[in-house]
Write a protein that holds these residues in place. Structure first.
Motif, PDB file in Angstrom:
ATOM      1  N   GLY A  97      48.535 -71.571   9.283  1.00  0.00           N
ATOM      2  CA  GLY A  97      49.879 -71.300   9.803  1.00  0.00           C
ATOM      3  C   GLY A  97      49.942 -71.465  11.308  1.00  0.00           C
ATOM      4  N   GLY A  98      51.166 -71.499  11.803  1.00  0.00           N
ATOM      5  CA  GLY A  98      51.357 -71.491  13.258  1.00  0.00           C
ATOM      6  C   GLY A  98      50.777 -70.203  13.824  1.00  0.00           C
ATOM      7  N   SER A  99      50.788 -69.161  13.027  1.00  0.00           N
ATOM      8  CA  SER A  99      50.291 -67.848  13.478  1.00  0.00           C
ATOM      9  C   SER A  99      48.872 -67.925  14.024  1.00  0.00           C
ATOM     10  N   ILE A 102      48.711 -69.726  17.409  1.00  0.00           N
ATOM     11  CA  ILE A 102      49.164 -68.925  18.556  1.00  0.00           C
ATOM     12  C   ILE A 102      48.014 -68.021  19.024  1.00  0.00           C
ATOM     13  N   TYR A 123      59.664 -64.333  18.939  1.00  0.00           N
ATOM     14  CA  TYR A 123      58.821 -63.994  17.781  1.00  0.00           C
ATOM     15  C   TYR A 123      57.834 -62.882  18.124  1.00  0.00           C
ATOM     16  N   TYR A 126      53.574 -63.017  19.876  1.00  0.00           N
ATOM     17  CA  TYR A 126      53.015 -63.466  21.166  1.00  0.00           C
ATOM     18  C   TYR A 126      52.423 -62.308  21.967  1.00  0.00           C
ATOM     19  N   ASN A 173      63.282 -68.073  17.502  1.00  0.00           N
ATOM     20  CA  ASN A 173      63.452 -66.960  16.579  1.00  0.00           C
ATOM     21  C   ASN A 173      63.419 -65.720  17.466  1.00  0.00           C
ATOM     22  N   ASP A 201      55.636 -73.222  20.946  1.00  0.00           N
ATOM     23  CA  ASP A 201      55.727 -72.914  19.511  1.00  0.00           C
ATOM     24  C   ASP A 201      56.945 -73.633  18.934  1.00  0.00           C
ATOM     25  N   ILE A 203      57.633 -74.383  15.725  1.00  0.00           N
ATOM     26  CA  ILE A 203      57.635 -74.225  14.260  1.00  0.00           C
ATOM     27  C   ILE A 203      59.010 -74.513  13.651  1.00  0.00           C
ATOM     28  N   TYR A 204      60.074 -74.376  14.454  1.00  0.00           N
ATOM     29  CA  TYR A 204      61.425 -74.696  13.958  1.00  0.00           C
ATOM     30  C   TYR A 204      61.912 -76.047  14.497  1.00  0.00           C
ATOM     31  N   SER A 233      55.458 -74.169   7.227  1.00  0.00           N
ATOM     32  CA  SER A 233      56.164 -73.030   6.623  1.00  0.00           C
ATOM     33  C   SER A 233      57.667 -73.198   6.585  1.00  0.00           C
ATOM     34  N   LYS A 234      58.243 -73.553   7.713  1.00  0.00           N
ATOM     35  CA  LYS A 234      59.696 -73.512   7.824  1.00  0.00           C
ATOM     36  C   LYS A 234      60.333 -74.824   7.367  1.00  0.00           C
ATOM     37  N   ARG A 242      50.255 -71.312   3.860  1.00  0.00           N
ATOM     38  CA  ARG A 242      49.566 -70.938   5.090  1.00  0.00           C
ATOM     39  C   ARG A 242      48.949 -72.139   5.818  1.00  0.00           C
TER      40      ARG A 242
HETATM   41  C1  LIG Z   1      58.672 -68.567  16.024  1.00  0.00           C
HETATM   42  C2  LIG Z   1      57.637 -68.468  14.961  1.00  0.00           C
HETATM   43  N1  LIG Z   1      56.408 -68.925  15.221  1.00  0.00           N
HETATM   44  C3  LIG Z   1      55.437 -68.870  14.317  1.00  0.00           C
HETATM   45  C4  LIG Z   1      55.653 -68.308  13.069  1.00  0.00           C
HETATM   46  C5  LIG Z   1      54.505 -68.253  12.115  1.00  0.00           C
HETATM   47  O1  LIG Z   1      54.684 -69.088  11.029  1.00  0.00           O
HETATM   48  P1  LIG Z   1      53.498 -69.541  10.097  1.00  0.00           P
HETATM   49  O2  LIG Z   1      52.296 -68.761  10.456  1.00  0.00           O
HETATM   50  O3  LIG Z   1      53.965 -69.268   8.700  1.00  0.00           O
HETATM   51  O4  LIG Z   1      53.327 -71.007  10.356  1.00  0.00           O
HETATM   52  C6  LIG Z   1      56.917 -67.798  12.752  1.00  0.00           C
HETATM   53  C7  LIG Z   1      57.177 -67.149  11.452  1.00  0.00           C
HETATM   54  O5  LIG Z   1      58.173 -66.491  11.227  1.00  0.00           O
HETATM   55  C8  LIG Z   1      57.937 -67.888  13.725  1.00  0.00           C
HETATM   56  O6  LIG Z   1      59.167 -67.435  13.486  1.00  0.00           O
END
Ligand SMILES: Cc1ncc(COP(=O)(O)O)c(C=O)c1O
Length: 385
Positions: A97-99, A102, A123, A126, A173, A201, A203-204, A233-234, A242
């Protein structure tokens, strides 16, 4: 027995979103517009590719960095969307995931005491990740009068000798704000002048509703200073798979991969095969979902106007961030009462930083029918105030 828990972790507050949604679980008949997760199933051809990989017995670890063909597809994707070239072998790796990306970017780049600029509302991860990396998070308050975009002046105001990283959370977000090319050029100037690095980031990035997303890596001089984070994910409705990725200078990627190697080993293999299919043949699915989100976004904005809720027009992600200031309540009080009195769950703006006070986040990753039922409840609630 001595305290088994480390102080640094204890001091981190749990996510304001999760805390709120524990209550939702226990409220019968509640409608939730709270979760930031697509309501679409992962497109079938992508799921099918995951299943096929299992049938073929592809159940082993991949390389730490991820499947070569996936990294190649990621590289192709960034080239065709941003016209920026990343070496798939040295400058891209696949994460959980992006999580994870980060977290790793922060851990790999900061020393104790380095300051990390975090524009808020944003988000939830961070700030805790910066603290866990022994950095000092420094908040930049985004303002509604700037459509919650980040300005170069706001960055400059917070830069000190200790500032090392700027987190760039756009499309945003919870506000849905997007940055223009001109905004990014001004930010890039400050970043270069002050010798900072950016964690962008994106992700969107695929979910924008007025023109294509512009990445800061497309601004000259910024690819060298940026960790670009994205994932599946998005855009592809693949939250549970994941899977995400990080792109950046080899010197930073090497260190991030080192942590990834010891903490994670590799991202899920089945998901990686599915993601290759997503990037090769998923454009139409993304387009279809984006159109639906856009329809819902416009519906909500019209409804807000009709029922008298002030909201700036967001052009990205799948959130709206209306102001509730005129009702003279805190965000938390508004959301708690809305849930109790009308069984409608939305998220207090304060879950995304103190400066989210006076706002609520509504996700439109829900069907139009759901949104319509929710707006009836919201209207009834507001009319009583
Ligand atoms: C801004 C932002 N970054 C990262 C994530 C993490 O997403 P993921 O780990 O599913 O890729 C989210 C999830 O809500 C998000 O809103």
């Amino acid at each position: 027995m001595r305290n088994p828990i480390g102080k640094k972790v204890v001091d981190i507050k749990p996510s304001g979103i999760r805390k709120f949604f524990d209550i939702v679980q226990e409220t019968e008949g509640a409608i939730s517009l709270g979760v930031g997760e697509p309501d679409f199933d992962t497109p079938w051809h992508i799921r099918d590719e995951g299943i096929y990989s299992l049938e073929k017995g592809r159940t082993f670890y991949t390389s730490n960095s991820g499947l070569k063909e996936l990294r190649q597809e990621i590289s192709n994707y960034i080239k065709r969307t941003q016209n920026v070239e990343y070496d798939p072998l040295k400058e891209i790796f696949v994460t959980v995931g992006g999580s994870e990306a980060i977290d790793l970017a922060l851990r790999a780049m900061v020393d104790a005491g380095d300051e990390v600029l975090i524009p808020q509302p944003s988000y939830v991860s961070y700030e805790p990740c910066a603290i866990l990396a022994d950095a000092v998070p420094v908040t930049i308050e985004l303002k509604e009068e700037n459509q919650f975009r980040l300005t170069a002046e706001e960055v400059l105001e917070k830069v000190t000798d200790k500032t090392k990283i700027l987190v760039l959370p756009f499309p945003n977000n919870p506000t849905g704000a997007v940055m223009t090319k001109e905004d990014l050029e001004a930010i890039a100037k400050v970043v270069i002048e002050k010798d900072l690095f950016v964690i962008s980031d994106e992700i969107y990035g695929e979910l924008t509703y007025s023109g294509e997303h512009v990445s800061i890596v497309s601004i000259p001089g910024m690819k060298e200073r940026t960790i670009l984070i994205n994932g599946f994910s998005k855009a592809y409705a693949m939250t549970g798979w994941r899977l995400g990725y990080a792109c950046g200078p080899e010197i930073i990627m090497k260190q991030m991969i080192k942590i990834h190697q010891f903490a994670i080993m590799c991202a899920p293999t089945t998901s990686q095969y599915a993601a290759v299919e997503a990037l090769r043949n998923g454009d139409d699915d993304v387009k279809m979902m984006r159109e639906q989100y856009n329809q819902r976004r416009r519906y909500l904005l019209n409804e807000f106007e009709r029922i008298g809720l002030t909201c700036f027009e967001p052009f990205g992600a799948f959130y709206v961030f209306p102001s509730i200031k005129k009702f003279g309540m805190s965000s938390d009080e508004f959301c708690t009462r809305l849930l109790k009195e009308e069984k409608l769950a939305v998220v207090p703006g304060t879950a995304f930083g103190d400066c989210g006070e006076g706002y609520i986040r509504i996700s439109y990753a829900y069907s139009l029918d759901n949104l319509k039922a929710a707006m009836e409840r919201l209207e009834r609630f507001i009319s009583k105030l």
